[in-house]
Design an enzyme around this catalytic site. Sequence first.
Site, mmCIF file in Angstrom:
data_model
loop_
_atom_site.group_PDB
_atom_site.id
_atom_site.type_symbol
_atom_site.label_atom_id
_atom_site.label_comp_id
_atom_site.label_asym_id
_atom_site.label_seq_id
_atom_site.Cartn_x
_atom_site.Cartn_y
_atom_site.Cartn_z
ATOM 1 N N ASP A 1 34.183 39.450 -1.447
ATOM 2 C CA ASP A 1 33.212 38.479 -2.716
ATOM 3 C C ASP A 1 34.413 36.955 -2.623
ATOM 4 O O ASP A 1 35.296 37.136 -1.967
ATOM 5 C CB ASP A 1 33.387 38.445 -3.917
ATOM 6 C CG ASP A 1 32.584 37.611 -4.859
ATOM 7 O OD1 ASP A 1 31.148 37.307 -3.999
ATOM 8 O OD2 ASP A 1 32.367 37.767 -5.795
ATOM 9 N N ASP B 1 26.998 42.972 -5.805
ATOM 10 C CA ASP B 1 27.961 43.939 -5.643
ATOM 11 C C ASP B 1 28.085 45.028 -5.639
ATOM 12 O O ASP B 1 28.865 45.920 -4.320
ATOM 13 C CB ASP B 1 29.573 43.122 -5.815
ATOM 14 C CG ASP B 1 29.221 41.474 -5.151
ATOM 15 O OD1 ASP B 1 28.412 41.145 -4.308
ATOM 16 O OD2 ASP B 1 30.132 41.110 -6.625
#
Length: 867
Positions: A329, A610
């Site tokens: 990320d 996520d």
Amino acid sequence: MKLEGLSSKQVEESRREHGSNALTQIPPDPLWKKILEGFKDPMIMILMVALVIQVVLFFMGQAEWFEPVGILIAILIANGVASISESKQEGKASALKAEEEAKETAKVIRDGALMEIHVNDVVVGDLVYLQAGDKIPADGTVEEGHLKVDQAALNGETEEADKIPLPENGTYDTKDLLNSYYAYRGTVVCGGEGYLRVRVVGDSTLFGALALEVQEETRETPLQVKLGKLAKQISTFGYIGAITIIAAVLLKTLISGAVPDDVYGWIRLIMDAITVAVTVIVCAVPEGLPMLTSILLSFQSMKMAKDNVLVRKINGLETAGSLSILFSDKTGTITEGKLSVVELATGNVTKFSKLSGINPSLRYDIVTGIGVNNSATVSQGSVIGGNSTDRALMSFLMDSQVADSIRRDDVKNFNAFDSNKKCSSVTITRNGQSVTYIKGAPEKIIERCTHYVDENGETKELTEKNYLTSYIDAQAGRSMRLLAVAKVNRATDEGDLTLVCVLSIRDNVRKEAVDAIREVRNAGIQVVMVTGDRKETAVAIAKEAGLLTDQDDVALTSAELAEKSDDELKKILPHLRVVSRALPTDKSRLVRIAQELDYVVGMTGDGVNDSPALKKADVGFAMGSGTEVAKEAGDITILDDNFSSIEKAILYGRTMFKSIRKFLIFQLTVNVAAVLTCFIGPLLGANVVLSVIQLLLINLAMDTLAAIAFGSEPALREYMREKPIPRNESIITKEMLTQVLVSAVYITFICLSILFFPPIRDLFGDVDNTYLRSALFATFMMAITFNGFNARTSHINPFEHLGRNKNFWLVMLSIFLMQFVFVTFGGEVLDAEPLSLQAWLICIVMSFLVIPIDMIRKAIMHGGKKE
């Protein structure tokens, strides 16, 4: 229009029709189930077979009681440590989660009144009242008001989204998180207020669907794959070895002419042969290996907690050491996760990074222009309220230690941000005169500026704007968010303006993340940044972080990714470095494609978006500041949200795998030497070379104590300069096998020489067979102890870094003392008798020679280079 909520009757009907807003939770397996699952481990299964055989032999009078008990203890320790450790970690996480969930409430209108209820009690059709700071309890449409919503939990980005009522005949796509009409569970209102009509609850919300997806099963870890292969190899070796030993015993009987006279004699002979075979094969099984992995995982997990890394799922650590690709990320991991003022420029593009050193007059204008004209405030040393940009500006003033000089008492009028004008303004009274400060989009403000304030605080005419425009374009290319500040000496924001400064704001790349990314890439691990940000910003950040360095490196948007077939993506994947505008489905697809190519896949993240990819990846790194769903999905939680902590996790994982390989070299040398000694000895004429109890002591001492010794090996930076180990590569390499065979053959040779080679046997003088066998037992234990120094490094020097592993010294000294006690005081129980000082010296010298012999082998094979 008057908005109406549900009645109590309508609430019950809605709950029956659409279900509860509670999220389905699959409870973690209880401890007893984890322990039972542990018995499916291939190495544990081999030990179970050995245990059954030993129990049968015990009842047949062919084995001592402590032999099956020793194996049982090894099984219980190996299986119990890992299961208990993981159960405790899950218990802590569950307790924290339950505590957080108990506090979650929502404000709804029911029966004509506003009331506060638990989030789980929200139903479809409820009218929810939302204010700044509220977490949205379910998916729905805005009925009234204007909300600024932080959707970082779902898309990972810091920029807020506007949510407004749907106009007549308007449409929206619920899959597009940037749509302005549909709000999502788990996101946070950071500005404005309004009413939300609930359309979807529970597992049907986007948040709920993602939370449910993360509870799916995952595939085997690389170590589990490798240990499974090793277990099959040991089983095969066991079968072949058992048949060979039985055949050898029968062949020796036939050749010697001592053929049994009756059936009972043959049965006894075969049973004796089977007993010898089973005893040797039990010795061939590295009982300490499951115990070592459990000790290593628990020990390294405790060490990592000090480095801000919480290992939630115990196997995640060893998988981290095998990573070959990491999908990371951007926000909060590679970047700081918050907006910061990076640079300030005057109208003549004189640049400053902080306010100290700026002319006091200009500093006053800047403080007023961005501090008073600001929705955020400073309270007790913290910035509260406002949007992310206002908070960044106020933090800049705090860091410059000028926040105390903000004077709101002089404010005559404040105009919040106007989306049409693209600016906000504040009017203050200064020396009896009204001055209005405007901050907003540079393209709107600069075109109205006729003057600027230079670095000396002097007002000058702004005649040439091209260089200023070029500077703004260059900063935008660096993914900066630009903000202009201007002023006008009147009570309105109309007319010609004087430019005060242009501010460059950005979510900065972490300085330590750049170094960590370089280390990870040097370790042969491909790093791919996956972000919801736009491509231009993502590419700029990736270049600064050191991810985009070669011409072959590829950056794709989500749309470009969707156009690629799986086969096309597999060809691109080795060169992929950036994916922008990423959707949750993109992350899961990337993990799947990488796993199909047999990569060991890591994924970092903090948002609900996520979570599915965190769960599907071989190891998921959840950020400590992230959502509970993400932490639940991850194997490892990075408490400080820092990429450098991920690098530490990889290093510790590699160290653990190295320790397992070192232990295997040590233990397999013991086992192969024991098998060869006990197999060749009877063929040379000695019915018993090492007794069953001596073999058991060797096994218990070497398995248990060696697990502690090798489990304490230091994490060496050199491990991060090696390439990842392929998922399907055998845990035993050719070089390891060579080292095991060379050392085992030498140990077998010197031990059997004591009994059968006159030049060696005569060194001990005129002694009986029990004395020689005591010397053989002492030599065997000391030789394999000295070989531990060989096993702990692939370098020529076997003593390097020993100072960093005190446990190794303690264990090796303990084994030396133990074998001295065994030989000196064992007596009839251990079938041994005390040795003279001369005999001890002979045994020590012969044993120590295993070290220089292996040093020569290392020098010949690779000149002391690293593995």
